[in-house]
Design an enzyme around this catalytic site. Structure first.
Site: not given
Length: 304
Positions: A66, A69, A125, A128, A189, A215, A242, A263
């Site tokens: 992905n 953005g 986060n 960035c 991670v 994943g 994952g 996730g």
């Protein structure tokens, strides 16, 4: 099933990861929010962001790439239109993911969140790009990471979790850097920088060219990185990467994680977080584990 870290108590150690669970409230008709440990919001910025152009998400053989953005409604809209409704779920920990392109951006978001009620912690986060330093990621430069965490910790009125990038030479060194700068916990991670090319058009499948791989494909690497980070720091580690089953969650706990985040699994199964939390409890019963917290760091390595 309760676990504690950084002064926060969770009903169980399973948390929905940032970017995959919207702002939490959107899932209330699908997931019993009072049956999961908590969730992390989509990354919140000073101003609303539209994100990248499409295509910005593709499926891979064992996961997805992905490049959304960091699309989000902005911190003020979250505080007025999303957070109030979450008061209906007092046992579900709300962790606000915070990002920016300068240290001041991060601090502006934290300042706005500080006065709100119903937030358990902040997740920084660190992946960035820092626009003041030529686009170098905060999370890939120990000096930039340290400066960011020090400033954020001084501003934050709640526990500070630092989400680490895996795109580094030593995850242990970056975890220690975050700890030394004042982080109350680290989560890892984040996604791995990746590229997928359409061999027929000879063009990248993602409009942004590269994106973040997540994943099941990344799980063994993520488990290894959690193990390395947990050995390097004294603060709690939250593991992710994952997880699709209760057994996956157990792996991360055994490697040293205090809690886990789910996730990409939520894209295939919107109830994955609740399913894994429920399954983890049953796993503990079947394996005579009285306290799930006893699994943290309990991996056994044969002596030679």
């Amino acid at each position: 099933m309760k676990v504690r870290f950084a002064g926060i108590e969770l009903r169980n150690p399973v948390i929905a990861a940032s970017g995959t669970f919207a702002y939490g409230i959107e899932f209330e008709d699908i997931v019993s929010l009072d049956r999961i440990g908590g969730f992390v919001t989509k990354g919140l910025s000073r101003e609303p962001m539209a994100g990248n152009q499409a295509p910005r998400i593709i499926e891979t053989a064992a996961g997805m790439i992905n490049a959304i953005g960091l699309q989000n409604i902005g911190v003020q809209a979250f505080l007025t239109s999303k957070l109030p409704a979450l008061a209906r779920y007092p046992t579900c920990a709300v962790i606000a993911n915070v990002f920016g392109y300068t240290v001041d951006d991060y601090l502006a978001v934290i300042d706005a969140l500080n006065e709100a009620r119903g937030i358990a912690a902040y997740e920084l986060n660190a992946s960035c790009p820092n626009t003041k330093h030529g686009g170098i990621s905060f999370g890939s430069d120990w000096k930039l990471l340290g400066e960011l965490v020090v400033a954020a910790k001084q501003a934050a009125k709640r526990p500070l979790i630092v989400k680490l990038s895996p795109n580094v030479t030593s995850i242990a060194a970056m975890a220690r850097c975050a700890e030394d700068a004042g982080a109350d916990a680290v989560s890892l991670v984040n996604t791995f920088v990746s590229l997928s090319i359409d061999v027929h058009t000879r063009r990248p499948r993602i409009a942004n060219v590269t994106g973040g791989l997540s994943g099941p494909a990344i799980k063994p690497i993520a488990v290894r990185m959690v193990w390395e980070a947990a050995k390097a720091v004294h603060i709690p580690v939250i593991g992710m990467g994952g997880i699709t089953s209760p057994e996956d969650a157990v792996e991360f706990l055994l490697a040293g994680a205090t809690a886990v985040q789910v996730g990409t699994a939520s894209y295939a199964d919107p109830r994955a977080v609740e399913r894994i939390a429920h399954g983890l409890e049953h796993w503990c019963v079947r394996h005579h584990v009285e306290k799930v917290s006893s699994l943290t760091g309990a991996m056994e390595i044969a002596s030679t």
